[in-house]
Design a protein around this motif. Structure first.
Motif, PDB file in Angstrom:
ATOM      1  N   ILE B 142      48.991  39.377  41.667  1.00  0.00           N
ATOM      2  CA  ILE B 142      47.976  39.881  42.587  1.00  0.00           C
ATOM      3  C   ILE B 142      46.599  39.447  42.081  1.00  0.00           C
ATOM      4  O   ILE B 142      45.709  39.118  42.852  1.00  0.00           O
ATOM      5  N   THR B 143      46.465  39.407  40.748  1.00  0.00           N
ATOM      6  CA  THR B 143      45.181  39.053  40.148  1.00  0.00           C
ATOM      7  C   THR B 143      44.814  37.585  40.341  1.00  0.00           C
ATOM      8  O   THR B 143      43.709  37.180  39.994  1.00  0.00           O
ATOM      9  N   GLU B 144      45.760  36.787  40.865  1.00  0.00           N
ATOM     10  CA  GLU B 144      45.474  35.374  41.127  1.00  0.00           C
ATOM     11  C   GLU B 144      44.958  35.163  42.543  1.00  0.00           C
ATOM     12  O   GLU B 144      44.551  34.063  42.883  1.00  0.00           O
ATOM     13  N   THR B 145      45.059  36.186  43.370  1.00  0.00           N
ATOM     14  CA  THR B 145      44.674  35.990  44.770  1.00  0.00           C
ATOM     15  C   THR B 145      43.167  35.873  44.878  1.00  0.00           C
ATOM     16  O   THR B 145      42.418  36.511  44.129  1.00  0.00           O
ATOM     17  N   SER B 146      42.753  35.047  45.803  1.00  0.00           N
ATOM     18  CA  SER B 146      41.333  34.761  45.942  1.00  0.00           C
ATOM     19  C   SER B 146      40.529  36.032  46.256  1.00  0.00           C
ATOM     20  O   SER B 146      39.414  36.215  45.773  1.00  0.00           O
ATOM     21  N   TYR B 147      41.121  36.926  47.054  1.00  0.00           N
ATOM     22  CA  TYR B 147      40.414  38.164  47.394  1.00  0.00           C
ATOM     23  C   TYR B 147      40.230  39.044  46.159  1.00  0.00           C
ATOM     24  O   TYR B 147      39.171  39.622  45.937  1.00  0.00           O
ATOM     25  N   PHE B 148      41.270  39.116  45.332  1.00  0.00           N
ATOM     26  CA  PHE B 148      41.173  39.912  44.097  1.00  0.00           C
ATOM     27  C   PHE B 148      40.067  39.359  43.203  1.00  0.00           C
ATOM     28  O   PHE B 148      39.225  40.104  42.692  1.00  0.00           O
ATOM     29  N   ILE B 149      40.079  38.043  43.014  1.00  0.00           N
ATOM     30  CA  ILE B 149      39.084  37.409  42.138  1.00  0.00           C
ATOM     31  C   ILE B 149      37.683  37.674  42.676  1.00  0.00           C
ATOM     32  O   ILE B 149      36.776  38.054  41.931  1.00  0.00           O
ATOM     33  N   HIS B 150      37.539  37.532  43.978  1.00  0.00           N
ATOM     34  CA  HIS B 150      36.243  37.768  44.621  1.00  0.00           C
ATOM     35  C   HIS B 150      35.763  39.207  44.404  1.00  0.00           C
ATOM     36  O   HIS B 150      34.611  39.453  44.063  1.00  0.00           O
ATOM     37  N   LYS B 151      36.689  40.163  44.555  1.00  0.00           N
ATOM     38  CA  LYS B 151      36.304  41.574  44.435  1.00  0.00           C
ATOM     39  C   LYS B 151      36.002  41.977  42.995  1.00  0.00           C
ATOM     40  O   LYS B 151      35.355  42.992  42.744  1.00  0.00           O
ATOM     41  N   HIS B 152      36.521  41.214  42.023  1.00  0.00           N
ATOM     42  CA  HIS B 152      36.345  41.608  40.627  1.00  0.00           C
ATOM     43  C   HIS B 152      35.423  40.667  39.866  1.00  0.00           C
ATOM     44  O   HIS B 152      35.416  40.667  38.638  1.00  0.00           O
ATOM     45  N   ASP B 153      34.642  39.865  40.599  1.00  0.00           N
ATOM     46  CA  ASP B 153      33.855  38.837  39.908  1.00  0.00           C
ATOM     47  C   ASP B 153      32.704  39.401  39.077  1.00  0.00           C
ATOM     48  O   ASP B 153      32.099  38.678  38.293  1.00  0.00           O
ATOM     49  N   GLU B 154      32.430  40.696  39.237  1.00  0.00           N
ATOM     50  CA  GLU B 154      31.350  41.276  38.428  1.00  0.00           C
ATOM     51  C   GLU B 154      31.878  42.001  37.196  1.00  0.00           C
ATOM     52  O   GLU B 154      31.115  42.564  36.417  1.00  0.00           O
ATOM     53  N   ILE B 155      33.186  42.013  37.029  1.00  0.00           N
ATOM     54  CA  ILE B 155      33.784  42.697  35.878  1.00  0.00           C
ATOM     55  C   ILE B 155      33.923  41.679  34.740  1.00  0.00           C
ATOM     56  O   ILE B 155      34.622  40.679  34.877  1.00  0.00           O
ATOM     57  N   SER B 156      33.282  41.982  33.626  1.00  0.00           N
ATOM     58  CA  SER B 156      33.295  41.020  32.514  1.00  0.00           C
ATOM     59  C   SER B 156      34.601  41.104  31.733  1.00  0.00           C
ATOM     60  O   SER B 156      35.306  42.116  31.773  1.00  0.00           O
ATOM     61  N   GLN B 157      34.895  40.037  31.024  1.00  0.00           N
ATOM     62  CA  GLN B 157      36.087  39.976  30.183  1.00  0.00           C
ATOM     63  C   GLN B 157      36.027  41.074  29.126  1.00  0.00           C
ATOM     64  O   GLN B 157      37.045  41.666  28.785  1.00  0.00           O
ATOM     65  N   ALA B 158      34.819  41.349  28.633  1.00  0.00           N
ATOM     66  CA  ALA B 158      34.650  42.377  27.599  1.00  0.00           C
ATOM     67  C   ALA B 158      35.064  43.749  28.143  1.00  0.00           C
ATOM     68  O   ALA B 158      35.684  44.548  27.430  1.00  0.00           O
ATOM     69  N   THR B 159      34.722  44.021  29.380  1.00  0.00           N
ATOM     70  CA  THR B 159      35.106  45.298  29.995  1.00  0.00           C
ATOM     71  C   THR B 159      36.624  45.404  30.075  1.00  0.00           C
ATOM     72  O   THR B 159      37.208  46.430  29.722  1.00  0.00           O
ATOM     73  N   ILE B 160      37.253  44.313  30.536  1.00  0.00           N
ATOM     74  CA  ILE B 160      38.710  44.318  30.692  1.00  0.00           C
ATOM     75  C   ILE B 160      39.399  44.512  29.348  1.00  0.00           C
ATOM     76  O   ILE B 160      40.444  45.163  29.260  1.00  0.00           O
ATOM     77  N   GLN B 161      38.805  43.950  28.287  1.00  0.00           N
ATOM     78  CA  GLN B 161      39.453  44.029  26.982  1.00  0.00           C
ATOM     79  C   GLN B 161      39.297  45.386  26.297  1.00  0.00           C
ATOM     80  O   GLN B 161      39.841  45.591  25.211  1.00  0.00           O
ATOM     81  N   ARG B 162      38.604  46.298  26.945  1.00  0.00           N
ATOM     82  CA  ARG B 162      38.503  47.638  26.359  1.00  0.00           C
ATOM     83  C   ARG B 162      39.898  48.225  26.191  1.00  0.00           C
ATOM     84  O   ARG B 162      40.775  48.015  27.033  1.00  0.00           O
ATOM     85  N   GLU B 163      40.049  49.003  25.123  1.00  0.00           N
ATOM     86  CA  GLU B 163      41.321  49.657  24.801  1.00  0.00           C
ATOM     87  C   GLU B 163      41.867  50.436  26.015  1.00  0.00           C
ATOM     88  O   GLU B 163      43.064  50.430  26.285  1.00  0.00           O
ATOM     89  N   SER B 164      40.960  51.049  26.752  1.00  0.00           N
ATOM     90  CA  SER B 164      41.369  51.889  27.875  1.00  0.00           C
ATOM     91  C   SER B 164      41.808  51.089  29.093  1.00  0.00           C
ATOM     92  O   SER B 164      42.340  51.658  30.049  1.00  0.00           O
ATOM     93  N   ILE B 165      41.552  49.783  29.098  1.00  0.00           N
ATOM     94  CA  ILE B 165      41.919  48.962  30.261  1.00  0.00           C
ATOM     95  C   ILE B 165      42.947  47.906  29.840  1.00  0.00           C
ATOM     96  O   ILE B 165      44.093  47.975  30.250  1.00  0.00           O
TER      97      ILE B 165
END
Lengths: 149, 192
Positions: B142-165
């Motif tokens: 799902i994370t490869e879909t263009s709509y997903f990427i578009h909707k999450h383009d403001e989320i940084s890699q650092a945020t995703i790498q948080r322990e809680s995510i």
């Protein structure tokens, strides 16, 4: 006298086979009927595969549980990666889903369904070790988990 | 005798008009109210005025919830097209680096459920937008879909790498209503 001569090796063999199981049954969690059945089955196959097989051992199961293997994405992984260093704790999958504790002492629903057990052995042995587990490994693993309080 | 039909409508014209009304206006006016009592389902109109669900249809299949929800959120089938689900079920042995194999009978049952509830069949706005932007691609994530990427383009890699995510696949870490199929921005809380 002749009788005595062969009772000794039998007693020795009996002592050996129970040694693996007794300390476990003594202090850990009682085996579920399904676990008992599986252990018998695995022991039968293990014996056939290797005549020197002398029962399952919790220590070997523990080693297997903590042994690290390189995953497909290059990261080191072990059973404890998702099921925690203490399997009585709730686990966490690598996509963040909370898992119910693996330890039967902490989660009475574990080792109740043979199909489930074989399904997860198959999947996770392949996922973590990159191969299926041998009956001896599965037996050791179960004995280790039931040795926990 | 004076007809009750206004504007001198002949029966044939009246029938035509009624058909037009049934085809175009009725869905706009009433939509499909099979689950209107569910207040969580906010409804929006697409650009053509048809009623749509905001949310993706929640998972309502016990086998899917159990087998596919054991390691990750049981992603709603409406988040991918049928062809993606088919491709995934055909290779559960190599499931994103894991072995997720299942007995053939389970795979068949899951195929029926997933295909019947895939994005193509969904009235959900999210599913509609995912599908529209795919342009025929067959994504496996799902994370490869263009709509997903578009909707999450403001989320940084650092945020995703948080322990809680940890990963983008951990939808429920931020989308508190993910389990109900509701991915609306209003319900997002990004944990520290």
């Amino acid at each position: 006298m002749i009788q005595r001569a062969w009772t000794f090796p039998i007693m020795l063999a009996l002592a050996f086979t129970t040694m693996g199981a007794l300390p476990v049954a003594g202090k850990g969690t009682p085996l579920t009927p399904v676990a008992k059945k599986l252990l018998q089955h695995y022991a039968g196959v293990a014996q056939k595969e290797d005549s020197s097989f002398a029962g399952f051992e919790a220590t070997r199961g523990r080693e297997l549980y903590f042994s690290e293997h390189k995953g497909k994405e290059g990261k080191m992984q072990s059973c404890s990666t998702c099921h925690m260093r203490d399997p009585a704790q709730p686990g966490r999958s690598d996509v963040g889903k909370s898992l119910l504790p693996l330890s039967p002492a902490a989660n009475a629903k574990r080792f109740m369904d043979e199909e489930e057990i074989e399904k997860w052995f198959h999947r996770n042995c392949r996922g973590v070790l990159g191969r299926t587990c041998t009956p001896r490994e599965k037996g050791d693993f179960i004995v280790f988990l039931f040795s926990l309080k | 005798m004076k007809s009750w039909i206004p504007f001198n409508l002949r029966p044939a014209r009246l029938a035509l008009l009624l058909m037009l009304f049934a085809l175009v206006l009725a869905p706009m006016a009433w939509g499909d109210d099979d689950d209107d009592d569910d207040e969580k389902h906010e409804r929006k109109r697409s650009r053509w005025g048809f009623l749509m669900d905001d949310a993706v249809e929640p998972v309502n299949n016990a086998l899917y919830a159990k087998e596919c929800g054991a390691c990750h959120l049981a992603f709603q089938p409406g988040l991918l097209p049928a062809r993606s689900w088919e491709a995934m079920l055909n290779n559960l042995e190599e499931h994103f680096g894991k072995d997720a194999s299942l007995p053939p009978a389970s795979v068949d049952a899951l195929r029926v459920y997933l295909v019947q509830h895939a994005a193509e069949t969904s009235r959900g706005e999210t599913a509609y937008k995912i599908l529209r932007r795919l342009k025929g691609a067959t994504p496996l994530r799902i994370t490869e879909t263009s709509y997903f990427i578009h909707k999450h383009d403001e989320i940084s890699q650092a945020t995703i790498q948080r322990e809680s995510i940890g990963t983008f696949a951990n939808c429920a870490a931020c989308h508190r209503t993910a389990e109900q199929g509701d991915y609306d921005d209003d319900h997002v809380v990004i944990p520290k």
